[in-house]
Write a protein that holds these residues in place. Structure first.
Motif, short mmCIF file in Angstrom:
data_model
loop_
_atom_site.label_atom_id
_atom_site.label_comp_id
_atom_site.label_asym_id
_atom_site.label_seq_id
_atom_site.Cartn_x
_atom_site.Cartn_y
_atom_site.Cartn_z
N GLN A 1 44.83 -21.24 54.09
CA GLN A 1 43.82 -20.22 53.86
C GLN A 1 44.36 -18.82 54.15
N ALA A 2 45.15 -18.69 55.21
CA ALA A 2 45.75 -17.39 55.56
C ALA A 2 46.73 -16.94 54.47
N ARG A 3 47.54 -17.88 53.94
CA ARG A 3 48.48 -17.56 52.87
C ARG A 3 47.74 -17.06 51.63
N LYS A 4 46.69 -17.78 51.24
CA LYS A 4 45.92 -17.39 50.07
C LYS A 4 45.24 -16.04 50.27
N ALA A 5 44.72 -15.81 51.46
CA ALA A 5 44.06 -14.53 51.77
C ALA A 5 45.06 -13.37 51.70
N LEU A 6 46.27 -13.59 52.21
CA LEU A 6 47.30 -12.55 52.17
C LEU A 6 47.65 -12.19 50.73
N LEU A 7 47.86 -13.19 49.87
CA LEU A 7 48.22 -12.93 48.48
C LEU A 7 47.13 -12.14 47.76
N ARG A 8 45.89 -12.39 48.10
CA ARG A 8 44.80 -11.65 47.48
C ARG A 8 44.68 -10.25 48.08
N ILE B 1 47.05 -8.35 49.14
CA ILE B 1 48.11 -7.46 48.65
C ILE B 1 48.13 -7.37 47.13
N GLY B 2 47.14 -8.00 46.46
CA GLY B 2 46.96 -7.83 45.03
C GLY B 2 47.77 -8.75 44.13
N TYR B 3 48.38 -9.80 44.67
CA TYR B 3 49.17 -10.71 43.82
C TYR B 3 48.35 -11.85 43.24
N LYS B 4 47.16 -12.04 43.74
CA LYS B 4 46.23 -13.04 43.19
C LYS B 4 44.85 -12.42 43.16
N ILE B 5 44.00 -12.92 42.25
CA ILE B 5 42.63 -12.36 42.16
C ILE B 5 41.64 -13.33 42.78
#
Length: 161
Positions: free
Chosen positions: A148-155, A157-161
């Motif tokens: 969950q932390a990995r997915k939150a980070l990617l969102r 910083i704008g790399y995932k929506i």
């Protein structure tokens, strides 16, 4: 043959790419690939020539980053290697494919902001890069909380929506 270890010297947050190429034309071709892929990019690039005068050849859009690249290339002294430092706000993910498409580029050893140690072999003829140690030793397997932390980070910083 003697094994050597060279630590890449750089500011902590700065990203860089370490690779191998086969021709002096690399300097101009990588420069052109970068400025046409990311307008306004700040970078410094140095290439270790492997024959003739065997000089460090350099280019870039930031004199500070060019100097950093030259310093690290001279520490490596590995024929046909190149090192590219990217300015703050510019990341390998945005330029790696363009660099790989440059005809002279043979391989990328790493693209990272982590601390890196380069493992070299040195003979009477010269030096070659055997590999890199990129960052820390892995500590374990991610938990569901880590996912969950990995997915939150990617969102964030704008790399995932």
């Amino acid at each position: 043959m003697e094994l050597k270890l060279v630590r890449i010297e750089k500011p902590e947050a700065l990203n860089f790419v370490l690779g191998q190429s086969h021709f002096i034309k690399t300097v101009e071709d990588v420069h052109e690939a970068l400025v046409t892929t990311v307008p306004g990019i700040r970078f410094g690039l140095a290439f270790c020539e492997a024959s003739g005068p065997s000089l460090v050849r350099a280019t870039g859009t930031s004199e500070e980053l060019v100097e950093l690249a030259k310093k690290n290339a001279l520490a490596l002294r590995a024929g046909h290697s190149f090192i590219l430092f990217l300015g703050e706000g510019f990341y390998p993910i945005n330029v790696l494919n363009a660099i790989k498409r440059v005809p002279e580029v043979c391989r990328i050893f790493c693209a990272t902001a982590n601390p890196v140690e380069v493992i070299l072999a040195e003979t009477e003829q010269g030096r070659g890069i055997l590999g890199v140690i990129d960052g820390d030793k892995t500590k374990g397997i991610e938990t569901e909380e880590d996912v969950q932390a990995r997915k939150a980070l990617l969102r964030a910083i704008g790399y995932k929506i």
